[in-house]
Design a protein around this motif. Sequence first.
Motif, PDB file in Angstrom:
ATOM      1  N   ARG A 177       0.814  -1.215   0.000  1.00 49.19           N
ATOM      2  CA  ARG A 177       0.000   0.000   0.000  1.00 49.19           C
ATOM      3  C   ARG A 177       0.849   1.267   0.000  1.00 49.19           C
ATOM      4  O   ARG A 177       0.316   2.376   0.094  1.00 49.19           O
ATOM      5  N   LEU A 178       2.165   1.111  -0.126  1.00 43.81           N
ATOM      6  CA  LEU A 178       3.056   2.274  -0.090  1.00 43.81           C
ATOM      7  C   LEU A 178       2.751   3.270  -1.196  1.00 43.81           C
ATOM      8  O   LEU A 178       2.794   4.492  -0.982  1.00 43.81           O
ATOM      9  N   ALA A 179       2.417   2.757  -2.375  1.00 42.93           N
ATOM     10  CA  ALA A 179       2.142   3.647  -3.505  1.00 42.93           C
ATOM     11  C   ALA A 179       0.885   4.486  -3.288  1.00 42.93           C
ATOM     12  O   ALA A 179       0.726   5.550  -3.904  1.00 42.93           O
ATOM     13  N   ASP A 180      -0.011   4.055  -2.405  1.00 39.18           N
ATOM     14  CA  ASP A 180      -1.240   4.794  -2.147  1.00 39.18           C
ATOM     15  C   ASP A 180      -1.076   5.894  -1.097  1.00 39.18           C
ATOM     16  O   ASP A 180      -1.978   6.718  -0.928  1.00 39.18           O
ATOM     17  N   SER A 239       8.434   3.417  -6.497  1.00 37.51           N
ATOM     18  CA  SER A 239       7.591   4.599  -6.364  1.00 37.51           C
ATOM     19  C   SER A 239       7.910   5.631  -7.441  1.00 37.51           C
ATOM     20  O   SER A 239       9.047   5.737  -7.922  1.00 37.51           O
ATOM     21  N   THR A 240       6.898   6.409  -7.801  1.00 44.67           N
ATOM     22  CA  THR A 240       7.091   7.483  -8.777  1.00 44.67           C
ATOM     23  C   THR A 240       7.505   8.790  -8.117  1.00 44.67           C
ATOM     24  O   THR A 240       7.822   9.760  -8.811  1.00 44.67           O
ATOM     25  N   SER A 241       7.504   8.815  -6.780  1.00 46.61           N
ATOM     26  CA  SER A 241       7.867  10.028  -6.056  1.00 46.61           C
ATOM     27  C   SER A 241       9.374  10.070  -5.818  1.00 46.61           C
ATOM     28  O   SER A 241       9.939   9.131  -5.239  1.00 46.61           O
ATOM     29  N   PRO A 242      10.043  11.157  -6.212  1.00 48.60           N
ATOM     30  CA  PRO A 242      11.487  11.269  -5.953  1.00 48.60           C
ATOM     31  C   PRO A 242      11.819  11.233  -4.455  1.00 48.60           C
ATOM     32  O   PRO A 242      12.843  10.673  -4.068  1.00 48.60           O
TER      33      PRO A 242
END
Length: 288
Positions: A177-180, A239-242
């Motif tokens: 659930r990290l991506a959420d 993840s897409t977050s830097p």
Amino acid sequence: MNTAITLVGILLIMVGLRDMFHQLLHPPSHGSLSRGVFSVVWRMSRVMKHRLGTAVGPGAMVLVIVLWVLLQVFGWALVYLPHVPEDFSYSDADPTRYPDFADALYVSLVTLATLGFGDVVAVDPVLRLVTPLQGLTGFALLTASLTWFIQIYPPLSRRRALAMSLNGMKHSRFAQRLADLQPAVAAVALEQLTRDIAQSCIDFNQYGETYYFREQHADLSLARYLPYTLEIRAAAGASTSPDVQLSGERFGFALQKLSEKLSHEFLSGNTPQEVFAAYAADHRAHQR
């Protein structure tokens, strides 16, 4: 011959003091004798399928302390032996009542324990200077042993807290659930885990004997839940977050250092996956 006996005694004394120094005052190097005792007791426990349970670590510590005591007792007894009975004053009218080595051993035990019965007293000037040094050694040994038991439990508590945290994350499917999550929330969680993993690495370095402490409850076993950190690392890397990626890289670096420490000191393996799996197997802490 007397000189050789004295030199052997001094050697035993220095070996014991050196092991105490490295184990208690210079932890990164660890005492070679102490480490050998822990390793032997752990292997015996594994052969017995860990039937000793949580007594392995504390029991090995007691054996190490007994070894230190024996080295001091027999070492000082050999130092005294060439001087028995001529250089001692006996309250007993017959100083030859017991064998010379028994008398030397008795003097050593009484002096190390700082009992000071006074029934056998050194009269030789050199021995009168030496015996108080042994008394100080005995006092230092007692103090160091008690301190060792006290200082061992904070790192164990930190390790158990980390295991509980990872248990909760696994139960809540944190990696999946990290991506959420909001990037800031995910990054903070990863940074906290990074600090906890780094602290565990430091604890293994400073208190290597804690590796041999098994947990009675599976929920408190870091060996059981450490493999889950690799799933968290993989999720952070995807993840897409830097910000999350950066925190994930820091987290991965801490895991790499921890695996290197475990591999170098206690286990075998080239990758964190191999080392953490070996850690779980060594503690019989596989997920069921």
